[in-house]
Design an enzyme around this catalytic site. Sequence first.
Site, PDB file in Angstrom:
ATOM      1  N   SER A 168       1.037  -1.253  -0.289  1.00 44.29           N
ATOM      2  CA  SER A 168      -0.063  -0.225   0.047  1.00 44.29           C
ATOM      3  C   SER A 168       0.935   1.122  -0.030  1.00 44.29           C
ATOM      4  O   SER A 168       1.908   1.235  -0.592  1.00 44.29           O
ATOM      5  CB  SER A 168      -0.912   0.010   0.970  1.00 44.29           C
ATOM      6  OG  SER A 168      -1.898   1.124   1.184  1.00 44.29           O
ATOM      7  N   TYR A 198      -5.957   7.618  -5.928  1.00 42.63           N
ATOM      8  CA  TYR A 198      -4.768   6.811  -5.568  1.00 42.63           C
ATOM      9  C   TYR A 198      -4.970   6.294  -4.371  1.00 42.63           C
ATOM     10  O   TYR A 198      -4.792   5.409  -3.931  1.00 42.63           O
ATOM     11  CB  TYR A 198      -3.315   7.428  -5.612  1.00 42.63           C
ATOM     12  CG  TYR A 198      -2.368   7.020  -5.236  1.00 42.63           C
ATOM     13  CD1 TYR A 198      -1.648   5.856  -5.772  1.00 42.63           C
ATOM     14  CD2 TYR A 198      -1.544   7.187  -3.871  1.00 42.63           C
ATOM     15  CE1 TYR A 198      -0.267   5.278  -5.370  1.00 42.63           C
ATOM     16  CE2 TYR A 198      -0.487   6.679  -3.521  1.00 42.63           C
ATOM     17  CZ  TYR A 198      -0.129   5.735  -4.302  1.00 42.63           C
ATOM     18  OH  TYR A 198       1.011   4.801  -3.850  1.00 42.63           O
ATOM     19  N   LYS A 202      -5.499   2.268  -2.742  1.00 38.49           N
ATOM     20  CA  LYS A 202      -4.463   1.726  -1.830  1.00 38.49           C
ATOM     21  C   LYS A 202      -5.163   1.465  -0.593  1.00 38.49           C
ATOM     22  O   LYS A 202      -4.726   0.512   0.251  1.00 38.49           O
ATOM     23  CB  LYS A 202      -3.300   2.867  -1.497  1.00 38.49           C
ATOM     24  CG  LYS A 202      -2.302   2.840  -2.551  1.00 38.49           C
ATOM     25  CD  LYS A 202      -1.749   1.470  -2.990  1.00 38.49           C
ATOM     26  CE  LYS A 202      -0.545   1.688  -4.082  1.00 38.49           C
ATOM     27  NZ  LYS A 202       0.257   0.273  -4.429  1.00 38.49           N
TER      28      LYS A 202
END
EC number: 1.1.1.-
Length: 326
Positions: A168, A198, A202
């Site tokens: 991550s 983004y 993640k």
Amino acid sequence: MLDPRILPYYNPAVNRKIAVVTGGNTGIGWYTVLHLYLHGFVVYICGRNSHKISKAIQEILAEAKKRCHEDDNGPGLGPSIQRLGSLHYIHLDLTDLKCVERASLKILKLEDHIDVLINNAGIMAVPLEMTKDGFEVQLQTNYISHFLFTMRLLPLLRHCHGRVISLSSIGHHLEFMYWKLSKTWDYKPNMLFTWFRYAVSKTALIQCTKMLAIKYPDVLCLSVHPGLVMNTNLFSYWTRLPIVGIFFWLLFQVVGFFFGVSNEQGSLASLKCALDPNLSVEKDNGKYFTTGGKESKSSYVSNNVDEAASTWIWTVHQLRDRGFEI
């Protein structure tokens, strides 16, 4: 920081250890593959450019030989050149779910078990784009394709009580409240909202890892933030922008100087999670590790089990709608 040489080594002639690494030809992934190879693993490097991966394999082989030679004249903590693993290429394009399916089927035919799966590949803060499968490109590359890949390889991981490590980012904290994964953040300026896309990808990866740990407690599932690795092609989009590209290049140089870690240091969290014999499903499943392999805690959103379950259900339904049964 963690010294990888203290982690266990295996003799491939006696104990065949299998690792699968996405994006193992560059950056953090390159060093992750290097150390797994040094520790005696058969490593499948998954990526879409055969030329780049072939080049990376040759570079890794040369670096491994060099390190073995140096260790022969040094403290004796490192590997023996007679006990190195092997490196293999698997074609994998994370922007194409059918390709992800083909890659997993190929590995299923080649091996009967996987000791370590490292979902390492990713892209960061790129312009809005939809894949041929109808997903925002960061969401599919960083999360959805890795979800499908992991689920397809799960039987091999369960066969030997293997490990799943998903990379991550500290950027997942930008998702300060739960957002639907279908939200594309198609607003201007893209330079700002790309970071929200983004963050969602993640965060979803951490949520998926936690749900895997709950649903399949015989597999050790961990997520990591490798650190602020500035020397990586993840930033290439920003540094190549007309005019402002030089500003971002300078910014990343400054941040990297004061807070950054090298690509090799960035690989240490993955290596600890992959190789540390002290980690177990009983006490560590679903945990989150940061730079150097230090145990930490991810964001509130990523730790919310109800929201993690919502992410899991949404992903399963989306994949089924596209013909991929989970």
